[in-house]
Design a protein around this motif. Structure first.
Motif, mmCIF file in Angstrom:
data_model
loop_
_atom_site.group_PDB
_atom_site.id
_atom_site.type_symbol
_atom_site.label_atom_id
_atom_site.label_comp_id
_atom_site.label_asym_id
_atom_site.label_seq_id
_atom_site.Cartn_x
_atom_site.Cartn_y
_atom_site.Cartn_z
ATOM 1 N N GLY A 80 0.796 -1.226 -0.235
ATOM 2 C CA GLY A 80 0.038 0.005 0.044
ATOM 3 C C GLY A 80 0.753 1.105 -0.091
ATOM 4 N N THR A 81 1.919 1.151 0.550
ATOM 5 C CA THR A 81 2.861 2.334 0.892
ATOM 6 C C THR A 81 3.267 2.932 -0.605
ATOM 7 O OG1 THR A 81 3.423 1.696 3.065
ATOM 8 C CG2 THR A 81 4.775 3.140 1.925
ATOM 9 N N PHE A 82 3.686 1.956 -1.434
ATOM 10 C CA PHE A 82 4.072 2.079 -2.756
ATOM 11 C C PHE A 82 3.049 2.933 -3.492
ATOM 12 C CE2 PHE A 82 7.733 -0.677 -3.221
ATOM 13 C CZ PHE A 82 7.727 -1.422 -2.104
ATOM 14 N N VAL A 83 1.601 2.832 -3.302
ATOM 15 C CA VAL A 83 0.558 3.333 -4.124
ATOM 16 C C VAL A 83 0.578 4.587 -3.639
ATOM 17 C CG1 VAL A 83 -1.243 2.174 -3.253
ATOM 18 C CG2 VAL A 83 -1.297 2.944 -5.564
ATOM 19 N N VAL A 84 0.738 4.735 -2.077
ATOM 20 C CA VAL A 84 0.333 6.175 -1.687
ATOM 21 C C VAL A 84 1.412 6.999 -2.167
ATOM 22 C CG1 VAL A 84 0.511 7.527 0.544
ATOM 23 C CG2 VAL A 84 -0.736 5.257 0.634
ATOM 24 N N GLU A 85 2.810 6.791 -2.140
ATOM 25 C CA GLU A 85 3.680 7.448 -2.897
ATOM 26 C C GLU A 85 3.822 7.704 -4.275
ATOM 27 O OE1 GLU A 85 7.749 6.019 -1.364
ATOM 28 O OE2 GLU A 85 8.871 7.280 -3.145
ATOM 29 N N ALA A 86 3.067 6.801 -5.106
ATOM 30 C CA ALA A 86 2.843 6.971 -6.512
ATOM 31 C C ALA A 86 1.845 8.082 -6.530
ATOM 32 C CB ALA A 86 2.281 5.674 -7.029
ATOM 33 N N MET A 87 0.832 8.198 -5.694
ATOM 34 C CA MET A 87 -0.202 9.129 -5.652
ATOM 35 C C MET A 87 0.273 10.344 -5.552
ATOM 36 S SD MET A 87 -3.832 9.389 -3.460
ATOM 37 C CE MET A 87 -3.120 9.372 -1.866
ATOM 38 N N LEU A 88 1.206 10.511 -4.311
ATOM 39 C CA LEU A 88 1.720 11.839 -3.853
ATOM 40 C C LEU A 88 2.485 12.570 -5.074
ATOM 41 C CD1 LEU A 88 2.388 11.151 -0.211
ATOM 42 C CD2 LEU A 88 0.039 12.061 -1.273
ATOM 43 N N GLY A 89 3.473 11.489 -5.456
ATOM 44 C CA GLY A 89 4.249 12.109 -6.619
ATOM 45 C C GLY A 89 3.877 12.337 -7.847
ATOM 46 N N SER A 90 2.700 11.654 -8.082
ATOM 47 C CA SER A 90 1.937 12.124 -9.645
ATOM 48 C C SER A 90 1.053 13.148 -9.542
ATOM 49 C CB SER A 90 1.297 10.575 -9.947
ATOM 50 O OG SER A 90 2.213 9.496 -9.979
ATOM 51 N N PHE A 91 0.457 13.175 -8.351
ATOM 52 C CA PHE A 91 -0.683 14.221 -8.227
ATOM 53 C C PHE A 91 -0.484 15.526 -7.827
ATOM 54 C CE2 PHE A 91 -3.616 10.420 -8.351
ATOM 55 C CZ PHE A 91 -3.644 10.399 -9.885
ATOM 56 N N ILE A 92 0.665 15.451 -6.843
ATOM 57 C CA ILE A 92 0.776 16.942 -6.438
ATOM 58 C C ILE A 92 2.191 17.517 -7.101
ATOM 59 C CG2 ILE A 92 1.850 18.047 -4.224
ATOM 60 C CD1 ILE A 92 0.704 15.745 -2.716
ATOM 61 N N PRO A 93 1.797 18.797 -7.648
ATOM 62 C CA PRO A 93 2.750 19.396 -8.456
ATOM 63 C C PRO A 93 3.983 19.496 -7.755
ATOM 64 C CG PRO A 93 0.757 20.493 -8.686
ATOM 65 C CD PRO A 93 0.500 19.510 -7.619
ATOM 66 N N ARG A 94 5.234 19.578 -8.429
ATOM 67 C CA ARG A 94 6.530 19.635 -7.801
ATOM 68 C C ARG A 94 6.654 20.819 -6.844
ATOM 69 N NH1 ARG A 94 11.190 16.243 -10.946
ATOM 70 N NH2 ARG A 94 9.552 14.611 -11.598
ATOM 71 N N ASP A 95 6.008 21.906 -7.096
ATOM 72 C CA ASP A 95 6.097 23.188 -6.191
ATOM 73 C C ASP A 95 4.705 23.262 -5.580
ATOM 74 O OD1 ASP A 95 4.381 23.560 -8.525
ATOM 75 O OD2 ASP A 95 5.348 25.512 -9.063
ATOM 76 N N GLY A 96 3.936 22.285 -5.491
ATOM 77 C CA GLY A 96 2.604 22.377 -4.925
ATOM 78 C C GLY A 96 2.922 22.167 -3.305
ATOM 79 N N ARG A 97 1.890 22.914 -2.716
ATOM 80 C CA ARG A 97 1.756 22.796 -1.203
ATOM 81 C C ARG A 97 0.696 22.085 -0.766
ATOM 82 N NH1 ARG A 97 3.789 24.830 3.514
ATOM 83 N NH2 ARG A 97 2.321 25.595 5.098
#
Ligand SMILES: *Cc1c(COP(=O)(O)O)cnc(C)c1O
Length: 399
Positions: A80-97
């Protein structure tokens, strides 16, 4: 249909295998286990059809006919942690807060993941006992206009607290921000309807309430968010856009899929439907929890959480104050009686957890309670009452 204590296809695990009263991996059915006895070619049309079925059926779990076109389901290898990380890294822009809502280990893990990803965030940490509420989320969003995403844990498995995702989703939506949900230990048993709860993406995994075996997770996300994620991920293997685009084009997973796990999961999805879907599963888990909590309270145990926040997923009990109680000894005695329980994951008080999910019903839960009573007797623990300090803390925070 779900019928609690007389679920006809619930049988004891084979041989001397214990019941897993843990929130994933959990006890699976004989049919789920048997589905893994065949090898599949990942490129083959039969397996591609299985992947397509899996994606469609998962999508239908949260999307009624009105919303199914707006969302898609992307499975991802790993826990599960892998897909949480995938979600955060894919949907939040690099400069997003972002705003992270934490009340336990999984919320804190989300914050740590954002540290790794170098994404800026604000944290609301409620400790072990209390849920994040709509008013404080609204306040944080009003104070901090740069926040684009809010991340919430649906059921915080470290305590078992069921967080009020609906009220949080409403304030996030009203302020034009996007909600990402870690529904790892809730999806499939706690209702979540994309037509009623506005969210950008939700993640879960194979080995929780759908009752499959570990090996992959999945995200159900707005297609708009998937499209926007192109080229954003920090990671080659955890790039949700790339996995989605490749699956859409070829019907295949980008890298070696956990074929046996997928086969087992399809069997688990079939059993989920046969039980009456989300409402059937919820009914069985609620009966499991109620049987457990009632029996444990009769023995003198106290739950960490007030009834209002107790989830039907996992329940945290305070350790008895009696000095003859030692968790490891208790664990071994329970294992000897056929039940694997879970240590606590709290920051302040000593506790342990018993899961209500997996292929088990109320009659199994009655046996669990009986085994707990016998184990206490064998340890010479006369009373399961927790230390006064634990109860004072619980009362103070509930006030
Ligand atoms: C199980 C779980 C996860 C993922 O944990 P893994 O050990 O990586 O499978 C994440 N969040 C919650 C709330 C969970 O219950």
């Amino acid at each position: 249909m779900a019928n609690g204590s007389s679920c006809a296809d619930i049988v004891d695990p084979p041989g001397s295998e214990p019941y897993l009263l843990t929130p994933g991996p959990l006890t699976t059915s004989p049919r789920v286990k048997a589905a893994m006895l065949r090898d599949w070619g990942s490129w083959d049309g039969d397996f591609r059809a299985m992947t397509a079925t899996l994606r469609r059926q998962l999508l239908e779990l949260v999307c009624s006919s009105g919303t199914v076109e707006e969302f898609d389901c992307v499975p991802m290898q790993g826990s599960g942690t892998f897909v949480v990380e995938a979600m955060l890294g894919s949907f939040i822009p690099r400069d997003g807060r972002s705003l992270v809502l934490a009340n336990g280990a999984y919320g804190q893990r989300i914050a740590r993941t954002l540290d790794y990803l170098g994404r800026s965030y604000r944290l609301i940490d409620k400790g072990d006992y209390l849920p994040p509420r709509a008013e404080e989320v609204a306040r944080a969003l009003d104070e901090d206009p740069d926040i684009g995403h809010v991340i919430v844990v649906h059921c915080e498995t470290s305590s078992g607290i069921l967080n009020p995702v609906e009220e949080i989703a409403a304030v996030v939506h009203a302020r034009g921000r996007k909600l990402l949900i870690d529904s790892m230990s809730a999806l499939g048993a706690i209702p979540l309807d994309a037509a009623k709860v506005p969210f950008e993406a939700v993640v879960s995994s194979a080995n929780k309430c759908i009752e499959g075996v570990p090996g992959f997770g999945f995200v159900i996300a707005r297609k708009e968010a998937l499209r926007a994620a192109r080229g954003r991920s920090h990671s080659l293997s955890l790039d949700l856009h790339a996995q989605w685009a490749y699956m859409e084009e070829t019907g295949q997973w980008r890298f070696t899929p956990p074929t046996h796990v997928v086969a087992a999961f399809l069997e688990a999805l079939g059993q989920h439907r046969a039980e009456g879907g989300v409402s059937g599963r919820l009914a069985r888990y609620v009966e499991n929890r109620d049987t457990l909590v009632e029996g444990m309270r009769a023995l003198g145990f106290e739950t960490l959480l007030a009834d209002r926040w107790l989830s039907p997923i996992i329940v945290t009990f305070f350790n008895p104050a009696d000095p003859r109680f030692a968790f490891q000894h208790f664990y071994d005695l329970m294992k000897g009686k056929g039940f694997i329980i879970y240590p606590g994951k709290l920051t302040v008080v000593d506790s342990f957890r018993i899961g209500c999910i997996g292929r088990l019903d109320a009659s199994v839960m009655r046996r669990v309670v009986k085994a707990v009573g016998e184990s206490l007797e064998e340890m010479g623990v006369a009373s399961a009452a927790p230390p006064a300090s634990a109860l004072e803390e619980k009362a103070r925070l509930a006030a």
